[in-house]
Design a protein around this motif. Structure first.
Motif, PDB file in Angstrom:
ATOM      1  N   GLN A  16     -47.475  20.291  -7.419  1.00 17.89           N
ATOM      2  CA  GLN A  16     -46.447  21.227  -7.876  1.00 17.89           C
ATOM      3  C   GLN A  16     -45.338  20.515  -8.645  1.00 17.89           C
ATOM      4  O   GLN A  16     -44.845  21.012  -9.655  1.00 17.89           O
ATOM      5  CB  GLN A  16     -45.860  22.011  -6.704  1.00 17.89           C
ATOM      6  N   TYR A  17     -44.944  19.322  -8.177  1.00 19.15           N
ATOM      7  CA  TYR A  17     -43.911  18.546  -8.883  1.00 19.15           C
ATOM      8  C   TYR A  17     -44.380  18.219 -10.302  1.00 19.15           C
ATOM      9  O   TYR A  17     -43.631  18.393 -11.270  1.00 19.15           O
ATOM     10  CB  TYR A  17     -43.593  17.257  -8.114  1.00 19.15           C
ATOM     11  N   VAL A  18     -45.621  17.755 -10.419  1.00 22.10           N
ATOM     12  CA  VAL A  18     -46.160  17.400 -11.731  1.00 22.10           C
ATOM     13  C   VAL A  18     -46.276  18.649 -12.606  1.00 22.10           C
ATOM     14  O   VAL A  18     -45.880  18.634 -13.776  1.00 22.10           O
ATOM     15  CB  VAL A  18     -47.522  16.685 -11.579  1.00 22.10           C
ATOM     16  N   ALA A  19     -46.788  19.730 -12.046  1.00 26.31           N
ATOM     17  CA  ALA A  19     -46.930  20.982 -12.816  1.00 26.31           C
ATOM     18  C   ALA A  19     -45.572  21.504 -13.277  1.00 26.31           C
ATOM     19  O   ALA A  19     -45.429  21.954 -14.420  1.00 26.31           O
ATOM     20  CB  ALA A  19     -47.658  22.031 -11.974  1.00 26.31           C
ATOM     21  N   ASP A  20     -44.565  21.424 -12.406  1.00 27.51           N
ATOM     22  CA  ASP A  20     -43.225  21.880 -12.790  1.00 27.51           C
ATOM     23  C   ASP A  20     -42.686  21.063 -13.961  1.00 27.51           C
ATOM     24  O   ASP A  20     -42.037  21.606 -14.858  1.00 27.51           O
ATOM     25  CB  ASP A  20     -42.262  21.796 -11.608  1.00 27.51           C
ATOM     26  N   GLY A  21     -42.948  19.771 -13.940  1.00 27.85           N
ATOM     27  CA  GLY A  21     -42.507  18.925 -15.050  1.00 27.85           C
ATOM     28  C   GLY A  21     -43.155  19.328 -16.366  1.00 27.85           C
ATOM     29  O   GLY A  21     -42.488  19.440 -17.396  1.00 27.85           O
ATOM     30  N   TRP A  22     -44.467  19.560 -16.325  1.00 24.21           N
ATOM     31  CA  TRP A  22     -45.163  19.972 -17.541  1.00 24.21           C
ATOM     32  C   TRP A  22     -44.759  21.379 -17.971  1.00 24.21           C
ATOM     33  O   TRP A  22     -44.690  21.671 -19.171  1.00 24.21           O
ATOM     34  CB  TRP A  22     -46.674  19.876 -17.362  1.00 24.21           C
ATOM     35  N   THR A  23     -44.471  22.249 -17.022  1.00 24.85           N
ATOM     36  CA  THR A  23     -44.024  23.604 -17.364  1.00 24.85           C
ATOM     37  C   THR A  23     -42.698  23.538 -18.112  1.00 24.85           C
ATOM     38  O   THR A  23     -42.500  24.249 -19.106  1.00 24.85           O
ATOM     39  CB  THR A  23     -43.903  24.471 -16.097  1.00 24.85           C
ATOM     40  N   GLY A  24     -41.806  22.678 -17.669  1.00 29.63           N
ATOM     41  CA  GLY A  24     -40.533  22.496 -18.365  1.00 29.63           C
ATOM     42  C   GLY A  24     -40.723  21.911 -19.751  1.00 29.63           C
ATOM     43  O   GLY A  24     -40.081  22.322 -20.715  1.00 29.63           O
ATOM     44  N   TYR A  25     -41.632  20.942 -19.879  1.00 30.34           N
ATOM     45  CA  TYR A  25     -41.888  20.275 -21.153  1.00 30.34           C
ATOM     46  C   TYR A  25     -42.483  21.243 -22.179  1.00 30.34           C
ATOM     47  O   TYR A  25     -42.211  21.134 -23.370  1.00 30.34           O
ATOM     48  CB  TYR A  25     -42.839  19.091 -20.920  1.00 30.34           C
ATOM     49  N   THR A  26     -43.288  22.175 -21.719  1.00 33.58           N
ATOM     50  CA  THR A  26     -43.994  23.080 -22.632  1.00 33.58           C
ATOM     51  C   THR A  26     -43.323  24.439 -22.742  1.00 33.58           C
ATOM     52  O   THR A  26     -43.941  25.399 -23.197  1.00 33.58           O
ATOM     53  CB  THR A  26     -45.446  23.291 -22.144  1.00 33.58           C
ATOM     54  N   ASN A  27     -42.075  24.525 -22.376  1.00 36.10           N
ATOM     55  CA  ASN A  27     -41.375  25.809 -22.332  1.00 36.10           C
ATOM     56  C   ASN A  27     -40.962  26.277 -23.726  1.00 36.10           C
ATOM     57  O   ASN A  27     -39.789  26.334 -24.066  1.00 36.10           O
ATOM     58  CB  ASN A  27     -40.160  25.719 -21.405  1.00 36.10           C
ATOM     59  N   THR A  28     -41.963  26.602 -24.533  1.00 33.98           N
ATOM     60  CA  THR A  28     -41.740  27.181 -25.861  1.00 33.98           C
ATOM     61  C   THR A  28     -42.641  28.409 -25.986  1.00 33.98           C
ATOM     62  O   THR A  28     -43.717  28.448 -25.378  1.00 33.98           O
ATOM     63  CB  THR A  28     -42.096  26.193 -26.993  1.00 33.98           C
ATOM     64  N   PRO A  29     -42.242  29.402 -26.757  1.00 30.90           N
ATOM     65  CA  PRO A  29     -43.088  30.589 -26.904  1.00 30.90           C
ATOM     66  C   PRO A  29     -44.493  30.262 -27.420  1.00 30.90           C
ATOM     67  O   PRO A  29     -45.455  30.909 -27.021  1.00 30.90           O
ATOM     68  CB  PRO A  29     -42.326  31.455 -27.906  1.00 30.90           C
ATOM     69  N   GLU A  30     -44.603  29.243 -28.284  1.00 30.49           N
ATOM     70  CA  GLU A  30     -45.920  28.873 -28.814  1.00 30.49           C
ATOM     71  C   GLU A  30     -46.870  28.480 -27.692  1.00 30.49           C
ATOM     72  O   GLU A  30     -48.071  28.726 -27.779  1.00 30.49           O
ATOM     73  CB  GLU A  30     -45.808  27.719 -29.822  1.00 30.49           C
ATOM     74  N   CYS A  31     -46.331  27.873 -26.654  1.00 32.20           N
ATOM     75  CA  CYS A  31     -47.161  27.459 -25.517  1.00 32.20           C
ATOM     76  C   CYS A  31     -47.251  28.535 -24.452  1.00 32.20           C
ATOM     77  O   CYS A  31     -48.338  28.937 -24.042  1.00 32.20           O
ATOM     78  CB  CYS A  31     -46.620  26.177 -24.884  1.00 32.20           C
ATOM     79  N   THR A  32     -46.094  29.005 -23.996  1.00 31.14           N
ATOM     80  CA  THR A  32     -46.078  29.906 -22.842  1.00 31.14           C
ATOM     81  C   THR A  32     -46.752  31.237 -23.116  1.00 31.14           C
ATOM     82  O   THR A  32     -47.230  31.883 -22.189  1.00 31.14           O
ATOM     83  CB  THR A  32     -44.641  30.154 -22.346  1.00 31.14           C
ATOM     84  N   GLU A  33     -46.805  31.648 -24.378  1.00 28.24           N
ATOM     85  CA  GLU A  33     -47.437  32.922 -24.717  1.00 28.24           C
ATOM     86  C   GLU A  33     -48.908  32.763 -25.098  1.00 28.24           C
ATOM     87  O   GLU A  33     -49.594  33.753 -25.354  1.00 28.24           O
ATOM     88  CB  GLU A  33     -46.654  33.598 -25.836  1.00 28.24           C
ATOM     89  N   HIS A  34     -49.384  31.524 -25.130  1.00 28.74           N
ATOM     90  CA  HIS A  34     -50.794  31.280 -25.461  1.00 28.74           C
ATOM     91  C   HIS A  34     -51.663  31.751 -24.299  1.00 28.74           C
ATOM     92  O   HIS A  34     -51.329  31.528 -23.141  1.00 28.74           O
ATOM     93  CB  HIS A  34     -51.017  29.794 -25.730  1.00 28.74           C
ATOM     94  N   PRO A  35     -52.780  32.414 -24.599  1.00 33.28           N
ATOM     95  CA  PRO A  35     -53.627  32.921 -23.511  1.00 33.28           C
ATOM     96  C   PRO A  35     -54.206  31.831 -22.598  1.00 33.28           C
ATOM     97  O   PRO A  35     -54.600  32.119 -21.474  1.00 33.28           O
ATOM     98  CB  PRO A  35     -54.743  33.683 -24.236  1.00 33.28           C
ATOM     99  N   GLN A  36     -54.223  30.600 -23.057  1.00 32.82           N
ATOM    100  CA  GLN A  36     -54.758  29.500 -22.242  1.00 32.82           C
ATOM    101  C   GLN A  36     -53.655  28.589 -21.699  1.00 32.82           C
ATOM    102  O   GLN A  36     -53.908  27.446 -21.340  1.00 32.82           O
ATOM    103  CB  GLN A  36     -55.769  28.694 -23.054  1.00 32.82           C
ATOM    104  N   TYR A  37     -52.451  29.119 -21.601  1.00 35.79           N
ATOM    105  CA  TYR A  37     -51.317  28.310 -21.146  1.00 35.79           C
ATOM    106  C   TYR A  37     -51.536  27.731 -19.750  1.00 35.79           C
ATOM    107  O   TYR A  37     -51.290  26.543 -19.524  1.00 35.79           O
ATOM    108  CB  TYR A  37     -50.030  29.138 -21.188  1.00 35.79           C
ATOM    109  N   GLU A  38     -52.002  28.531 -18.822  1.00 36.26           N
ATOM    110  CA  GLU A  38     -52.226  28.021 -17.468  1.00 36.26           C
ATOM    111  C   GLU A  38     -53.295  26.936 -17.458  1.00 36.26           C
ATOM    112  O   GLU A  38     -53.209  25.973 -16.684  1.00 36.26           O
ATOM    113  CB  GLU A  38     -52.578  29.158 -16.517  1.00 36.26           C
ATOM    114  N   ASP A  39     -54.294  27.068 -18.329  1.00 39.93           N
ATOM    115  CA  ASP A  39     -55.317  26.026 -18.461  1.00 39.93           C
ATOM    116  C   ASP A  39     -54.709  24.734 -18.999  1.00 39.93           C
ATOM    117  O   ASP A  39     -55.114  23.636 -18.599  1.00 39.93           O
ATOM    118  CB  ASP A  39     -56.445  26.482 -19.386  1.00 39.93           C
TER     119      ASP A  39
END
Length: 108
Positions: A16-39
């Motif tokens: 979860q710590y690692v995932a939270d870090g990457w979630t913060g790093y990728t916090n742009t609409p281009e990423c977060t709105e991509h259908p494969q964002y969770e992947d």
């Protein structure tokens, strides 16, 4: 078979710590709105895990699911080992562009 023990444990070593870090790093609409964002996040966590394991001494392995590093009973990570620094360094070793291109199917 070598007897092992836990050498380091803590939330900084957790998935979860690692995932939270990457979630913060990728916090742009281009990423977060991509259908494969969770992947993408899952692939980045896996790549971080691989990079972390590659940096450990022989016989040691990192288990983000258990938030720990395990190794031989007679082994050592050193007195100054810091789980947060370890996880952060493993994340920094990941080539984000390559992972993103593989998951999103774009050129790196």
């Amino acid at each position: 078979m070598t007897t092992t023990t836990t050498h380091a444990r803590g939330s900084d070593l957790g998935r979860q710590y690692v995932a939270d870090g990457w979630t913060g790093y990728t916090n742009t609409p281009e990423c977060t709105e991509h259908p494969q964002y969770e992947d993408l996040i899952a692939a980045l966590v896996d790549a971080t895990h691989e990079a972390g394991n590659a940096s450990l001494p022989d016989g040691f392995y990192w288990s983000p699911d258990l938030s720990e590093i395990v190794g031989p009973v007679d082994g050592s990570l050193g007195e100054d080992f810091d789980g947060k620094e370890f996880a952060d360094a493993a994340s920094e070793a990941v080539d984000y562009g390559v992972v993103e291109a593989r998951v999103f199917g774009t050129a790196a």
